[in-house]
Motif scaffolding. Structure first.
Motif, PDB file in Angstrom:
ATOM      1  N   GLU A 202      59.821  -9.570   0.489  1.00 27.33           N
ATOM      2  CA  GLU A 202      61.205  -9.424   0.024  1.00 27.33           C
ATOM      3  C   GLU A 202      62.123 -10.448   0.683  1.00 27.33           C
ATOM      4  OE1 GLU A 202      61.910  -5.389   1.039  1.00 27.33           O
ATOM      5  OE2 GLU A 202      60.632  -4.581  -0.555  1.00 27.33           O
ATOM      6  N   GLU A 203      61.938 -10.677   1.974  1.00 26.71           N
ATOM      7  CA  GLU A 203      62.772 -11.657   2.680  1.00 26.71           C
ATOM      8  C   GLU A 203      62.503 -13.075   2.175  1.00 26.71           C
ATOM      9  OE1 GLU A 203      61.583 -10.936   6.647  1.00 26.71           O
ATOM     10  OE2 GLU A 203      62.761  -9.084   6.870  1.00 26.71           O
ATOM     11  N   THR A 204      61.237 -13.391   1.933  1.00 22.08           N
ATOM     12  CA  THR A 204      60.888 -14.726   1.444  1.00 22.08           C
ATOM     13  C   THR A 204      61.446 -14.964   0.053  1.00 22.08           C
ATOM     14  OG1 THR A 204      58.859 -14.687   2.777  1.00 22.08           O
ATOM     15  CG2 THR A 204      58.980 -16.319   0.992  1.00 22.08           C
ATOM     16  N   HIS A 208      64.015 -17.955  -0.982  1.00 27.54           N
ATOM     17  CA  HIS A 208      63.739 -18.889  -2.081  1.00 27.54           C
ATOM     18  C   HIS A 208      64.860 -18.865  -3.112  1.00 27.54           C
ATOM     19  CE1 HIS A 208      59.081 -19.489  -1.701  1.00 27.54           C
ATOM     20  NE2 HIS A 208      59.708 -19.649  -0.556  1.00 27.54           N
ATOM     21  N   HIS A 209      65.337 -17.661  -3.433  1.00 25.89           N
ATOM     22  CA  HIS A 209      66.406 -17.543  -4.428  1.00 25.89           C
ATOM     23  C   HIS A 209      67.679 -18.236  -3.941  1.00 25.89           C
ATOM     24  CE1 HIS A 209      69.593 -15.620  -6.853  1.00 25.89           C
ATOM     25  NE2 HIS A 209      68.667 -15.636  -7.797  1.00 25.89           N
ATOM     26  N   ALA A 210      67.973 -18.094  -2.656  1.00 26.79           N
ATOM     27  CA  ALA A 210      69.167 -18.736  -2.099  1.00 26.79           C
ATOM     28  C   ALA A 210      69.047 -20.259  -2.157  1.00 26.79           C
ATOM     29  CB  ALA A 210      69.382 -18.271  -0.658  1.00 26.79           C
ATOM     30  N   ILE A 211      67.861 -20.793  -1.848  1.00 31.45           N
ATOM     31  CA  ILE A 211      67.657 -22.240  -1.917  1.00 31.45           C
ATOM     32  C   ILE A 211      67.808 -22.731  -3.359  1.00 31.45           C
ATOM     33  CG2 ILE A 211      65.963 -24.097  -1.625  1.00 31.45           C
ATOM     34  CD1 ILE A 211      64.773 -22.375   0.702  1.00 31.45           C
ATOM     35  N   ALA A 212      67.174 -22.012  -4.301  1.00 35.21           N
ATOM     36  CA  ALA A 212      67.250 -22.403  -5.714  1.00 35.21           C
ATOM     37  C   ALA A 212      68.686 -22.358  -6.221  1.00 35.21           C
ATOM     38  CB  ALA A 212      66.362 -21.492  -6.555  1.00 35.21           C
ATOM     39  N   THR A 213      69.442 -21.345  -5.789  1.00 40.53           N
ATOM     40  CA  THR A 213      70.831 -21.219  -6.218  1.00 40.53           C
ATOM     41  C   THR A 213      71.679 -22.370  -5.692  1.00 40.53           C
ATOM     42  OG1 THR A 213      70.640 -18.800  -6.316  1.00 40.53           O
ATOM     43  CG2 THR A 213      72.866 -19.718  -6.172  1.00 40.53           C
ATOM     44  N   ARG A 229      66.324 -23.465   7.671  1.00 40.09           N
ATOM     45  CA  ARG A 229      66.259 -22.119   8.255  1.00 40.09           C
ATOM     46  C   ARG A 229      64.985 -21.404   7.812  1.00 40.09           C
ATOM     47  NH1 ARG A 229      71.279 -19.246   6.534  1.00 40.09           N
ATOM     48  NH2 ARG A 229      72.170 -21.149   7.435  1.00 40.09           N
ATOM     49  N   HIS A 230      64.617 -21.616   6.567  1.00 41.17           N
ATOM     50  CA  HIS A 230      63.401 -21.007   6.018  1.00 41.17           C
ATOM     51  C   HIS A 230      62.163 -21.508   6.767  1.00 41.17           C
ATOM     52  CE1 HIS A 230      60.812 -19.180   3.029  1.00 41.17           C
ATOM     53  NE2 HIS A 230      60.300 -20.347   2.679  1.00 41.17           N
ATOM     54  N   VAL A 231      62.107 -22.796   7.057  1.00 39.08           N
ATOM     55  CA  VAL A 231      60.980 -23.362   7.804  1.00 39.08           C
ATOM     56  C   VAL A 231      60.924 -22.773   9.210  1.00 39.08           C
ATOM     57  CG1 VAL A 231      60.037 -25.480   8.828  1.00 39.08           C
ATOM     58  CG2 VAL A 231      60.913 -25.502   6.482  1.00 39.08           C
ATOM     59  N   GLN A 232      62.073 -22.643   9.852  1.00 43.20           N
ATOM     60  CA  GLN A 232      62.106 -22.076  11.198  1.00 43.20           C
ATOM     61  C   GLN A 232      61.610 -20.630  11.207  1.00 43.20           C
ATOM     62  OE1 GLN A 232      66.271 -22.936  11.907  1.00 43.20           O
ATOM     63  NE2 GLN A 232      65.761 -24.597  13.327  1.00 43.20           N
ATOM     64  N   ARG A 233      61.997 -19.870  10.196  1.00 39.65           N
ATOM     65  CA  ARG A 233      61.543 -18.484  10.102  1.00 39.65           C
ATOM     66  C   ARG A 233      60.036 -18.431   9.859  1.00 39.65           C
ATOM     67  NH1 ARG A 233      60.580 -15.425   5.818  1.00 39.65           N
ATOM     68  NH2 ARG A 233      60.504 -13.169   6.080  1.00 39.65           N
ATOM     69  N   ASN A 234      59.539 -19.321   8.998  1.00 40.04           N
ATOM     70  CA  ASN A 234      58.104 -19.357   8.742  1.00 40.04           C
ATOM     71  C   ASN A 234      57.318 -19.724   9.998  1.00 40.04           C
ATOM     72  OD1 ASN A 234      58.247 -18.593   6.077  1.00 40.04           O
ATOM     73  ND2 ASN A 234      58.063 -20.663   5.256  1.00 40.04           N
ATOM     74  N   LEU A 235      57.867 -20.605  10.830  1.00 40.11           N
ATOM     75  CA  LEU A 235      57.197 -20.946  12.083  1.00 40.11           C
ATOM     76  C   LEU A 235      57.084 -19.710  12.975  1.00 40.11           C
ATOM     77  CD1 LEU A 235      55.973 -22.853  14.163  1.00 40.11           C
ATOM     78  CD2 LEU A 235      58.306 -23.449  14.887  1.00 40.11           C
TER      79      LEU A 235
END
Length: 248
Positions: A202-204, A208-213, A229-235
């Motif tokens: 759900e968080e991912t 993704h939706h925020a980046i696409a928007t 920020r997404h990359v940092q969270r994935n790390l």
């Protein structure tokens, strides 16, 4: 390849290997494309002579690679008038080898790969906001929906990786796209090992939706900040997963 699918990703798959390419390199290139969903399940590969020429290897090297891929269950060869070699993609890759790979990877190497992805994904999102076509934006939003509805981790790997590759493609930079494909092949399957709760999905999807928007609204700085920020969270997720599988 057949004409279905994204032509740029096809070009990335069949771009020539370094001179003297070995069968193992061909296996890695084709298996990566299959598991990331860059080629369609059931899709027919070119003839051996044609495909070897596209990859810049000898027909003998390609024949050896295809034999390995058949043993791995990733392609099947059919004889007869309508025969040929066809993609045979599993619903999900076996988790055992992925867990072993993650357990044997050091935190330092994970951080190093994430540093590269931080630069690539951020730049791709910034440029995509400036250059993306309406069709690219529609594909991004469709891939967000695909991830939201994916109930198998193999489907999550494909939807997640395709989203980030599509962002890079929307940047209209072949170099960034090539780098993103390599990073997705290295990291994304590890992110979706089936050891995490539903909230991660759900968080991912929300990220993704925020980046696409942001890309759709042509807000490059926001798109870049969200991608970074997404990359940092994935790390953080990868490090946590690494600790979990290393202890088992």
């Amino acid at each position: 390849m057949t004409t279905s699918g994204a032509p740029v990703m096809r070009a990335l798959l069949i771009s020539p290997l370094n001179a003297g390419g070995r069968a193992e390199e061909v296996v890695e290139r084709i298996s990566r494309a299959i598991l990331l969903g860059l080629v369609v399940d059931g899709e027919q590969l070119p003839t051996e002579v044609e495909f070897a020429g596209q990859l810049g290897v000898s027909p003998m090297t390609l024949r050896e690679a295809l034999a390995i891929l058949r043993e791995q269950g990733l392609v099947a060869t059919r004889r007869g008038r309508n025969g040929g070699t066809f993609v045979q993609r599993p619903d999900s890759p076996p988790p055992g080898p992925l867990k072993e790979r993650l357990a044997s990877t050091t935190v330092s190497r994970l951080r190093d790969a994430a540093d590269e992805q931080f630069a690539v994904s951020g730049a791709s999102a910034l440029l995509a906001a400036e250059r993306a076509s309406a069709a690219s934006v529609r594909r991004l939003l469709h891939l967000v929906e695909q991830l939201a509805s994916a109930d198998e981790y193999g489907a999550r790997i494909r939807a997640d990786s395709r989203f980030h590759i599509e962002v890079a493609m929307a940047s209209q930079s072949e170099r960034l796209t090539r780098l993103e494909v390599n990073l997705q092949a290295e990291l994304t399957a590890l992110l979706w090992l089936p050891v995490e709760p539903q909230t991660v999905l759900e968080e991912t999807v929300a990220e993704h939706h925020a980046i696409a928007t942001a890309i759709a609204e042509e807000d490059g700085e926001r798109a870049r900040a969200l991608a970074e920020r997404h990359v940092q969270r994935n790390l953080r997720r990868l490090i946590e997963l690494h600790l979990v599988v290393a202890e088992r």
